[in-house]
Motif scaffolding. Structure first.
Motif, PDB file in Angstrom:
ATOM      1  N   ALA A  85       0.881  -1.458   0.156  1.00 18.20           N
ATOM      2  CA  ALA A  85      -0.036  -0.002  -0.065  1.00 18.20           C
ATOM      3  C   ALA A  85       0.905   1.536  -0.143  1.00 18.20           C
ATOM      4  CB  ALA A  85      -1.186  -0.080   1.099  1.00 18.20           C
ATOM      5  N   CYS A  86       2.499   1.290   0.571  1.00 18.17           N
ATOM      6  CA  CYS A  86       3.214   2.480   0.896  1.00 18.17           C
ATOM      7  C   CYS A  86       3.100   3.128  -0.493  1.00 18.17           C
ATOM      8  CB  CYS A  86       3.787   2.541   2.553  1.00 18.17           C
ATOM      9  SG  CYS A  86       5.460   1.216   1.570  1.00 18.17           S
ATOM     10  N   ASN A  87       3.524   1.357  -1.103  1.00 16.80           N
ATOM     11  CA  ASN A  87       4.299   2.177  -2.706  1.00 16.80           C
ATOM     12  C   ASN A  87       3.184   2.356  -3.628  1.00 16.80           C
ATOM     13  OD1 ASN A  87       6.509   0.959  -2.366  1.00 16.80           O
ATOM     14  ND2 ASN A  87       6.101  -0.559  -1.642  1.00 16.80           N
ATOM     15  N   VAL A  88       1.968   2.090  -3.266  1.00 19.26           N
ATOM     16  CA  VAL A  88       0.974   2.494  -3.958  1.00 19.26           C
ATOM     17  C   VAL A  88       0.343   4.082  -4.296  1.00 19.26           C
ATOM     18  CG1 VAL A  88      -1.573   2.099  -4.883  1.00 19.26           C
ATOM     19  CG2 VAL A  88       0.303   0.658  -4.920  1.00 19.26           C
ATOM     20  N   MET A  89       0.630   4.295  -2.565  1.00 21.11           N
ATOM     21  CA  MET A  89       0.281   4.949  -2.103  1.00 21.11           C
ATOM     22  C   MET A  89       1.292   6.477  -3.032  1.00 21.11           C
ATOM     23  SD  MET A  89      -1.590   7.514  -0.374  1.00 21.11           S
ATOM     24  CE  MET A  89      -2.457   6.483   0.918  1.00 21.11           C
ATOM     25  N   ASP A  90       2.604   6.269  -2.565  1.00 22.30           N
ATOM     26  CA  ASP A  90       3.384   7.235  -2.685  1.00 22.30           C
ATOM     27  C   ASP A  90       3.716   7.611  -4.349  1.00 22.30           C
ATOM     28  OD1 ASP A  90       4.474   7.105  -0.482  1.00 22.30           O
ATOM     29  OD2 ASP A  90       5.758   6.004  -0.269  1.00 22.30           O
ATOM     30  N   HIS A  91       3.718   6.573  -5.183  1.00 20.49           N
ATOM     31  CA  HIS A  91       3.915   6.456  -6.659  1.00 20.49           C
ATOM     32  C   HIS A  91       2.149   6.775  -7.693  1.00 20.49           C
ATOM     33  CE1 HIS A  91       7.190   4.402  -5.771  1.00 20.49           C
ATOM     34  NE2 HIS A  91       8.111   5.609  -5.989  1.00 20.49           N
ATOM     35  N   ALA A  92       0.872   6.621  -6.826  1.00 11.77           N
ATOM     36  CA  ALA A  92      -0.277   7.320  -7.554  1.00 11.77           C
ATOM     37  C   ALA A  92       0.017   8.744  -6.713  1.00 11.77           C
ATOM     38  CB  ALA A  92      -1.132   6.413  -6.787  1.00 11.77           C
ATOM     39  N   ILE A  93      -0.023   9.259  -6.017  1.00 15.47           N
ATOM     40  CA  ILE A  93       0.635  10.250  -5.665  1.00 15.47           C
ATOM     41  C   ILE A  93       0.928  11.745  -7.111  1.00 15.47           C
ATOM     42  CG2 ILE A  93       0.785  12.582  -3.933  1.00 15.47           C
ATOM     43  CD1 ILE A  93      -0.552  10.144  -1.566  1.00 15.47           C
ATOM     44  N   ILE A  94       1.681  11.109  -6.834  1.00 17.38           N
ATOM     45  CA  ILE A  94       3.325  11.354  -7.657  1.00 17.38           C
ATOM     46  C   ILE A  94       2.500  11.854  -8.628  1.00 17.38           C
ATOM     47  CG2 ILE A  94       5.477  11.220  -9.519  1.00 17.38           C
ATOM     48  CD1 ILE A  94       6.235   9.529  -5.996  1.00 17.38           C
ATOM     49  N   CYS A  95       1.312  11.135  -9.521  1.00 18.80           N
ATOM     50  CA  CYS A  95       0.918  10.846 -11.036  1.00 18.80           C
ATOM     51  C   CYS A  95      -0.344  11.744 -10.879  1.00 18.80           C
ATOM     52  CB  CYS A  95       0.607   8.964 -11.511  1.00 18.80           C
ATOM     53  SG  CYS A  95       1.839   8.657 -11.917  1.00 18.80           S
ATOM     54  N   THR A 179      -3.733  -6.439   2.871  1.00 20.70           N
ATOM     55  CA  THR A 179      -2.866  -6.895   3.802  1.00 20.70           C
ATOM     56  C   THR A 179      -1.366  -5.695   4.146  1.00 20.70           C
ATOM     57  OG1 THR A 179      -1.686  -8.748   4.865  1.00 20.70           O
ATOM     58  CG2 THR A 179      -2.409  -8.742   2.705  1.00 20.70           C
ATOM     59  N   ASP A 180      -0.418  -5.861   5.061  1.00 21.50           N
ATOM     60  CA  ASP A 180       0.688  -5.310   5.252  1.00 21.50           C
ATOM     61  C   ASP A 180       1.813  -6.403   4.631  1.00 21.50           C
ATOM     62  OD1 ASP A 180       0.734  -2.155   4.800  1.00 21.50           O
ATOM     63  OD2 ASP A 180      -0.066  -2.674   6.975  1.00 21.50           O
ATOM     64  N   SER A 181       1.499  -8.273   4.806  1.00 21.48           N
ATOM     65  CA  SER A 181       1.927  -8.182   4.980  1.00 21.48           C
ATOM     66  C   SER A 181       1.876  -9.949   4.391  1.00 21.48           C
ATOM     67  CB  SER A 181       2.932  -8.974   6.515  1.00 21.48           C
ATOM     68  OG  SER A 181       3.740 -10.117   6.724  1.00 21.48           O
ATOM     69  N   GLU A 198     -13.528 -12.081   1.538  1.00 21.92           N
ATOM     70  CA  GLU A 198     -13.157 -13.131   0.470  1.00 21.92           C
ATOM     71  C   GLU A 198     -12.193 -13.704  -0.493  1.00 21.92           C
ATOM     72  OE1 GLU A 198     -17.599 -13.475  -1.931  1.00 21.92           O
ATOM     73  OE2 GLU A 198     -17.130 -11.536  -1.693  1.00 21.92           O
ATOM     74  N   LEU A 199     -11.322 -12.231  -0.614  1.00 22.06           N
ATOM     75  CA  LEU A 199     -10.640 -12.491  -1.317  1.00 22.06           C
ATOM     76  C   LEU A 199      -9.135 -11.653  -0.718  1.00 22.06           C
ATOM     77  CD1 LEU A 199     -11.324 -11.204  -5.345  1.00 22.06           C
ATOM     78  CD2 LEU A 199     -10.608 -13.484  -3.843  1.00 22.06           C
ATOM     79  N   ILE A 200      -8.306 -11.578  -0.879  1.00 18.31           N
ATOM     80  CA  ILE A 200      -7.237 -11.196   0.515  1.00 18.31           C
ATOM     81  C   ILE A 200      -5.515 -10.426  -1.092  1.00 18.31           C
ATOM     82  CG2 ILE A 200      -5.450 -13.155   0.963  1.00 18.31           C
ATOM     83  CD1 ILE A 200      -5.272 -11.775   3.394  1.00 18.31           C
ATOM     84  N   GLU A 201      -5.773  -9.370  -0.997  1.00 17.65           N
ATOM     85  CA  GLU A 201      -4.105  -8.843  -1.592  1.00 17.65           C
ATOM     86  C   GLU A 201      -3.754  -7.606  -0.340  1.00 17.65           C
ATOM     87  OE1 GLU A 201      -4.942  -5.102  -3.626  1.00 17.65           O
ATOM     88  OE2 GLU A 201      -5.687  -4.988  -1.916  1.00 17.65           O
ATOM     89  N   MET A 202      -2.798  -6.380  -1.082  1.00 18.95           N
ATOM     90  CA  MET A 202      -2.422  -5.293  -0.093  1.00 18.95           C
ATOM     91  C   MET A 202      -2.714  -4.258  -0.556  1.00 18.95           C
ATOM     92  SD  MET A 202       1.601  -7.152  -0.047  1.00 18.95           S
ATOM     93  CE  MET A 202       2.090  -6.541   0.907  1.00 18.95           C
ATOM     94  N   GLU A 203      -2.991  -4.174  -1.663  1.00 19.59           N
ATOM     95  CA  GLU A 203      -3.270  -2.249  -2.249  1.00 19.59           C
ATOM     96  C   GLU A 203      -4.773  -1.709  -3.298  1.00 19.59           C
ATOM     97  OE1 GLU A 203       0.518  -4.345  -3.988  1.00 19.59           O
ATOM     98  OE2 GLU A 203      -1.333  -4.238  -4.220  1.00 19.59           O
ATOM     99  N   THR A 204      -6.012  -2.211  -2.529  1.00 17.67           N
ATOM    100  CA  THR A 204      -6.562  -2.039  -3.260  1.00 17.67           C
ATOM    101  C   THR A 204      -6.898  -0.931  -2.696  1.00 17.67           C
ATOM    102  OG1 THR A 204      -8.492  -3.869  -3.037  1.00 17.67           O
ATOM    103  CG2 THR A 204      -7.361  -4.339  -5.008  1.00 17.67           C
ATOM    104  N   GLY A 205      -7.948  -1.237  -1.774  1.00 16.80           N
ATOM    105  CA  GLY A 205      -8.074  -0.152  -0.143  1.00 16.80           C
ATOM    106  C   GLY A 205      -7.260   1.529  -0.147  1.00 16.80           C
ATOM    107  N   THR A 206      -5.730   1.392  -0.945  1.00 12.53           N
ATOM    108  CA  THR A 206      -5.657   2.335  -1.183  1.00 12.53           C
ATOM    109  C   THR A 206      -5.663   3.417  -1.745  1.00 12.53           C
ATOM    110  OG1 THR A 206      -4.305   1.905   0.662  1.00 12.53           O
ATOM    111  CG2 THR A 206      -2.712   3.761  -0.756  1.00 12.53           C
TER     112      THR A 206
END
Length: 263
Positions: A85-95, A179-181, A198-206
């Motif tokens: 999530a932190c990487n998506v946050m940082d780089h999406a904001i840059i864009c 999730t963070d991990s 039902e599913l798990i991943e890391m970034e969609t909420g962010t």
């Protein structure tokens, strides 16, 4: 772009110079892209096999890379980031300063129930946030709410579900835990599933938190890569199952990106 995002960009620019998205990804400031694609880990040069897509590398960094992808007159800016999530946050904001009409997240997700098979094509109906990153957008870092729910624009999501259906794809909606991990999520699966995931991943909420601030039509497209409930592992799942996942990642998702971008 909403005011909260303008405020965040203003603070960033106090401490950084240049056109940030051009510096990081090589995207052209003069081009209005049909869509911005946010892709943790997924380089188009690796996943897109069809030569009908014209892929141009714009920038290659240690953890991120930028590409222009074109097909049938539709042009997409593809930002490959590191996972989390932190990487998506940082780089999406840059864009955020870029010119783009739509925003599309693409990535993999793990199944948490027996209702999902490897290679299923999915999109969130709600994201249950198990990450802290989103709270950096709050006025205070102490405003932390565990298991916060983030809701996509379901009217737009249903438009994309129907668009997929007309193309012969079944795009399933699901409750997604972020999730963070990956390694340590297995210790907490009962708690995560009890939250209704039902599913798990890391970034969609962010991603959806930022998409609301971008104020453009946005959608996350996911390919199911594994399933802890049915015993299909992320590592060592076997070639037949891997091919089902790769078909969704390399054929279905690129096709849908360009249908959405050009629609």
């Amino acid at each position: 772009m909403k005011q909260a995002l303008l405020n965040a960009l203003e603070r960033m620019k106090q401490y950084n110079s240049g056109i940030m998205y051009q510096e990081c990804f090589g995207f052209d400031p003069e081009t209005e892209y049909d869509a911005l694609v946010i892709a943790p880990g997924w380089k188009p040069t690796k996943i897109i096999k069809d030569p009908a897509y014209e892929v141009t590398e714009l920038a290659q960094r240690t953890y991120i890379s930028g590409y222009s992808v074109e097909k049938d007159g539709v042009k997409v800016a593809w930002a490959q980031t590191a996972s989390g999530a932190c990487n998506v946050m940082d780089h999406a904001i840059i864009c955020a300063d870029m010119k783009f009409r739509k925003c599309i997240f693409v990535g993999a997700a793990g199944g948490l129930t027996g209702d999902f098979e490897i290679g299923d094509f999915c999109t969130p109906e709600v994201c249950i946030s198990g990450v802290y990153t989103n709270h950096y957008l709050n006025s205070s870092l102490t405003e932390f709410h565990p298991y916060e729910t983030i809701h996509p624009n379901m009217a737009y999501t249903q438009e994309i579900v129907k668009l997929a259906e007309t193309s012969g794809y079944s795009l399933r909606t699901a409750r997604v835990f972020c999730t963070d991990s990956v390694s340590l999520e297995y210790m907490h699966l009962d708690e995560i599933k009890a939250a209704g995931a039902e599913l798990i991943e890391m970034e969609t909420g962010t991603f959806y938190t930022l998409a609301d601030l971008f104020d453009v039509p946005s959608i996350a497209l996911l390919a199911v890569s594994d399933n802890s409930a049915t015993g299909v592992p992320l590592l060592g799942r076997g070639e037949d199952l891997a091919q089902k996942y790769l078909h969704t990642r390399s054929t279905v998702i690129p096709d849908m990106i360009f249908q959405i971008a050009g629609n």
